[in-house]
Design a protein around this motif. Sequence first.
Motif, mmCIF file in Angstrom:
data_model
loop_
_atom_site.group_PDB
_atom_site.id
_atom_site.type_symbol
_atom_site.label_atom_id
_atom_site.label_comp_id
_atom_site.label_asym_id
_atom_site.label_seq_id
_atom_site.Cartn_x
_atom_site.Cartn_y
_atom_site.Cartn_z
ATOM 1 N N ALA A 41 0.825 -1.213 0.000
ATOM 2 C CA ALA A 41 0.000 0.000 0.000
ATOM 3 C C ALA A 41 0.856 1.259 0.000
ATOM 4 O O ALA A 41 1.828 1.360 0.749
ATOM 5 C CB ALA A 41 -0.922 0.007 1.213
ATOM 6 N N GLU A 44 -3.260 4.751 0.042
ATOM 7 C CA GLU A 44 -4.513 4.076 -0.340
ATOM 8 C C GLU A 44 -5.548 4.167 0.772
ATOM 9 O O GLU A 44 -6.316 3.228 1.006
ATOM 10 C CB GLU A 44 -4.237 2.609 -0.682
ATOM 11 N N THR A 47 -9.347 3.169 0.074
ATOM 12 C CA THR A 47 -9.792 1.818 -0.285
ATOM 13 C C THR A 47 -9.269 0.722 0.638
ATOM 14 O O THR A 47 -9.915 -0.315 0.779
ATOM 15 C CB THR A 47 -9.365 1.480 -1.726
ATOM 16 N N SER A 78 3.449 5.862 2.957
ATOM 17 C CA SER A 78 2.279 6.669 2.625
ATOM 18 C C SER A 78 2.330 8.021 3.334
ATOM 19 O O SER A 78 2.725 8.123 4.502
ATOM 20 C CB SER A 78 0.998 5.940 3.024
ATOM 21 N N THR A 82 -3.136 5.884 5.347
ATOM 22 C CA THR A 82 -3.228 4.463 4.973
ATOM 23 C C THR A 82 -2.953 3.545 6.160
ATOM 24 O O THR A 82 -3.720 2.603 6.420
ATOM 25 C CB THR A 82 -2.251 4.158 3.828
ATOM 26 N N ASP A 131 -5.755 -0.823 -3.965
ATOM 27 C CA ASP A 131 -6.579 0.242 -4.553
ATOM 28 C C ASP A 131 -7.878 -0.279 -5.153
ATOM 29 O O ASP A 131 -8.554 0.445 -5.894
ATOM 30 C CB ASP A 131 -5.785 0.999 -5.622
ATOM 31 N N HIS A 246 -10.654 -0.389 -10.032
ATOM 32 C CA HIS A 246 -9.549 0.252 -9.314
ATOM 33 C C HIS A 246 -9.244 1.595 -9.956
ATOM 34 O O HIS A 246 -9.823 1.983 -10.975
ATOM 35 C CB HIS A 246 -8.306 -0.649 -9.334
#
Length: 316
Positions: A41, A44, A47, A78, A82, A131, A246
């Motif tokens: 990730a 993200e 999601t 990130s 996230t 995602d 996505h």
Amino acid sequence: MLEEVERWLTARSWDAADRPLDQLLARKRATGTTVSVVLPALDEEETVGDIVEVIRRDLIDGLPVPLVDELVVVDSGSADATARVAAEAGARVVHRDAILPRLPALPGKGEVLWRSLLATTGDVVCFVDADLRDFSSSFVSGIVGPLLTEPDVQFVKAMYDRPLGDAPGQGGRVTELVARPLLNLHWPRLAGFVQPLGGEYAVRRRLLERLPFPVGYGVELGLLVDALHTVGLDALAQVDVGVRLHRHQDGQALGRMAAAIYRTAQLRLSRGHLVRPELTQFERGPEGFVPHTYPVDTEERPPMRGIEEYTRRRVA
């Protein structure tokens, strides 16, 4: 298409509904196989929480025997929430840089997948992109299923429709323009894979730890080609899990992906070096087109079983 591939399509292509969850749980109890799910990730937060919640609800909590033993989100730096969102949804969150800290991390998805082998213990490792929207747990149970029920299968890719906006089947542009031509021309035994670059696949650990990992976008093609050469076509399979929704990349990002994938193929064809491992793209500025040059991923991580920390963990 090669006759061998036509036979393979019949014998090694399934639908997620072919293996109901109760059948998979019975096989899991009988074999003692453990399953780790890894979500790589980067930014993200919109999601990743929903994906984690669906996996926990359908495949972990409330089942007599959880299908998934480990649910790990590997955060590769990130800038958004996230990590917090994933942890609150019920995943174990590990930062990429905290895994194998003696080796400075390289940028790229393949780097995260490679390091995740040290952060997990399952006999089967299932990778899922973070995602995905409208996520279904059949993305996990579908591709893990053959590894529980078919002892000879070692590597399972998801296949699905990939709509682009309202246009059905128009997603996967790099697949159709780059990966599929490369595979058909140079590795025709892999021509039967519907989504060779898809980020959802499950693999036995004993195979993954023998494979090198391209650190960037070429990781999916590299793993698939190397798995073919390592265990043969009949050990590979694919499962239809429906529709994949996505976030789509813009054209220039797709160009960088294509260059990395071509480089991964070229390296496997010749084991030589690119003359110039860079890609120049153009953007219009106030005074005309401006060139921007990006490096093409040229690094690969070695098979994990050659890493001292990994070997030491297995001995222990």
